[in-house]
Design an enzyme around this catalytic site. Structure first.
Site, PDB file in Angstrom:
ATOM      1  N   ASP A  49      35.520  45.359  46.010  1.00  0.00           N
ATOM      2  CA  ASP A  49      35.912  43.949  46.011  1.00  0.00           C
ATOM      3  C   ASP A  49      36.915  43.649  47.120  1.00  0.00           C
ATOM      4  OD1 ASP A  49      37.940  45.445  44.845  1.00  0.00           O
ATOM      5  OD2 ASP A  49      37.842  44.473  42.907  1.00  0.00           O
ATOM      6  N   ASN A 118      42.861  43.733  31.089  1.00  0.00           N
ATOM      7  CA  ASN A 118      41.945  42.967  30.242  1.00  0.00           C
ATOM      8  C   ASN A 118      40.535  43.573  30.241  1.00  0.00           C
ATOM      9  OD1 ASN A 118      41.036  42.345  32.789  1.00  0.00           O
ATOM     10  ND2 ASN A 118      41.370  40.141  32.650  1.00  0.00           N
ATOM     11  N   HIS A 120      38.759  44.480  32.901  1.00  0.00           N
ATOM     12  CA  HIS A 120      37.894  44.175  34.046  1.00  0.00           C
ATOM     13  C   HIS A 120      37.613  45.435  34.865  1.00  0.00           C
ATOM     14  CE1 HIS A 120      41.615  43.015  36.653  1.00  0.00           C
ATOM     15  NE2 HIS A 120      41.120  44.119  37.179  1.00  0.00           N
ATOM     16  N   GLU A 125      35.729  39.841  35.590  1.00  0.00           N
ATOM     17  CA  GLU A 125      36.653  39.474  34.531  1.00  0.00           C
ATOM     18  C   GLU A 125      35.903  39.297  33.210  1.00  0.00           C
ATOM     19  OE1 GLU A 125      39.718  39.653  35.035  1.00  0.00           O
ATOM     20  OE2 GLU A 125      40.470  38.542  36.770  1.00  0.00           O
TER      21      GLU A 125
HETATM   22  O1  LIG Z   1      44.920  50.252  39.403  1.00  0.00           O
HETATM   23  P1  LIG Z   1      45.520  48.930  39.022  1.00  0.00           P
HETATM   24  O2  LIG Z   1      46.446  48.406  40.079  1.00  0.00           O
HETATM   25  O3  LIG Z   1      46.114  48.945  37.657  1.00  0.00           O
HETATM   26  O4  LIG Z   1      44.328  47.903  38.982  1.00  0.00           O
HETATM   27  C1  LIG Z   1      43.273  48.038  38.084  1.00  0.00           C
HETATM   28  C2  LIG Z   1      42.087  47.299  38.584  1.00  0.00           C
HETATM   29  O5  LIG Z   1      42.476  46.003  38.976  1.00  0.00           O
HETATM   30  C3  LIG Z   1      42.063  45.760  40.295  1.00  0.00           C
HETATM   31  O6  LIG Z   1      43.129  46.071  41.159  1.00  0.00           O
HETATM   32  C4  LIG Z   1      41.713  44.338  40.453  1.00  0.00           C
HETATM   33  O7  LIG Z   1      42.700  43.552  39.859  1.00  0.00           O
HETATM   34  C5  LIG Z   1      40.932  46.691  40.509  1.00  0.00           C
HETATM   35  O8  LIG Z   1      40.612  46.837  41.846  1.00  0.00           O
HETATM   36  C6  LIG Z   1      41.463  47.894  39.820  1.00  0.00           C
HETATM   37  O9  LIG Z   1      40.481  48.799  39.508  1.00  0.00           O
END
Ligand SMILES: O=P(O)(O)OC[C@H]1O[C@](O)(CO)[C@@H](O)[C@@H]1O
Length: 225
Positions: A49, A118, A120, A125
């Site tokens: 992404d 959440n 995702h 989402e």
């Molecule tokens: O590793 P983090 O920073 O907790 O993020 C978890 C997920 O959220 C994202 O950063 C997107 O918000 C993803 O790319 C990632 O897998």
């Protein structure tokens, strides 16, 4: 697992993730590369992404993250590293093109994932269906707030992104999901122990035949099985 997979198939197509979670993974990969344990010259990579509106030179863009955490330190051919272009003039058609590029590369062999609080995966989402493909999405207020820690203020966090879909991710031959910390425990439990549903996008991974969750004790702390 990643280094072993690259050594088993030097022309592997990797799916890569950003966020706080995989930084240690990438540091370990760089260390193994420097120690001569693995090469990436024939590897192709596709990132999950990117924020819309941030070009690859923006320090909070996922392209910039990948360059500084991994690509700049290994021998991967820059032409074979794909990250959705946040600066694309037509993000919707760029998303369709990205999907075609994945197919042209023969599909993803090993997909690395993190997980949001959440549930995702990538920027899919809650509400995302398993049929979704690479597309433009709106981020939820909770994701914007969580990711504000990487920006000067919450107002600077982009509100939209290009993301691989759940369907795109489920087509990877093998999936590796990393989660650390108590903040991920509920999402991990719901992904593994509840029936798959769009409420927790990572729960769709239950439909895939080859998924590995790598968890620290905190992220695993709500599992009852
Ligand atoms: O590793 P983090 O920073 O907790 O993020 C978890 C997920 O959220 C994202 O950063 C997107 O918000 C993803 O790319 C990632 O897998």
């Amino acid at each position: 697992m990643i280094v072993a997979a690259v050594n088993a198939k030097p022309s592997i197509v990797l799916g890569l993730a950003t966020g706080g979670t995989p930084t240690a993974t990438y540091a370990n990969i760089v260390e193994d590369f420097r120690a001569g344990k693995v090469q990436f010259k024939d590897v192709t990579s596709f990132n999950l992404d990117e924020y819309i509106g941030l070009s690859g030179t923006h320090p909070q863009s996922f392209r910039y993250f990948m360059q500084s955490e991994l690509f700049d330190h290994i021998d991967i051919d820059p032409n074979n590293t794909f990250v959705p272009e946040g600066g694309a003039s037509d993000p919707a058609s760029h998303a369709i093109q990205y999907e075609a590029q994945i197919a042209a590369a023969g599909g993803i062999d090993l997909q690395l994932l993190g997980i949001g609080h959440n549930g995702h995966i990538a920027f899919n989402e809650p509400g995302s269906l398993p049929s979704t493909r690479t597309r433009v999405v709106e981020l939820t207020p909770s994701t914007i707030e969580k990711n504000a820690r990487f920006f000067a203020s919450v107002d600077e966090v982009p509100k939209t992104a290009i993301t691989m879909g759940i369907g795109t991710i489920l087509e990877a031959k093998q999936i590796l999901l990393l989660a650390t910390g108590k903040g991920k425990a509920e999402a991990v439990r719901r992904s593994l122990q509840e029936a798959a549903s769009e409420e927790v996008p990572a729960s769709w991974l239950e439909q895939h035949p080859d998924v590995t969750f790598v968890l620290d004790e905190d992220a695993a702390s709500e599992l009852s099985l």
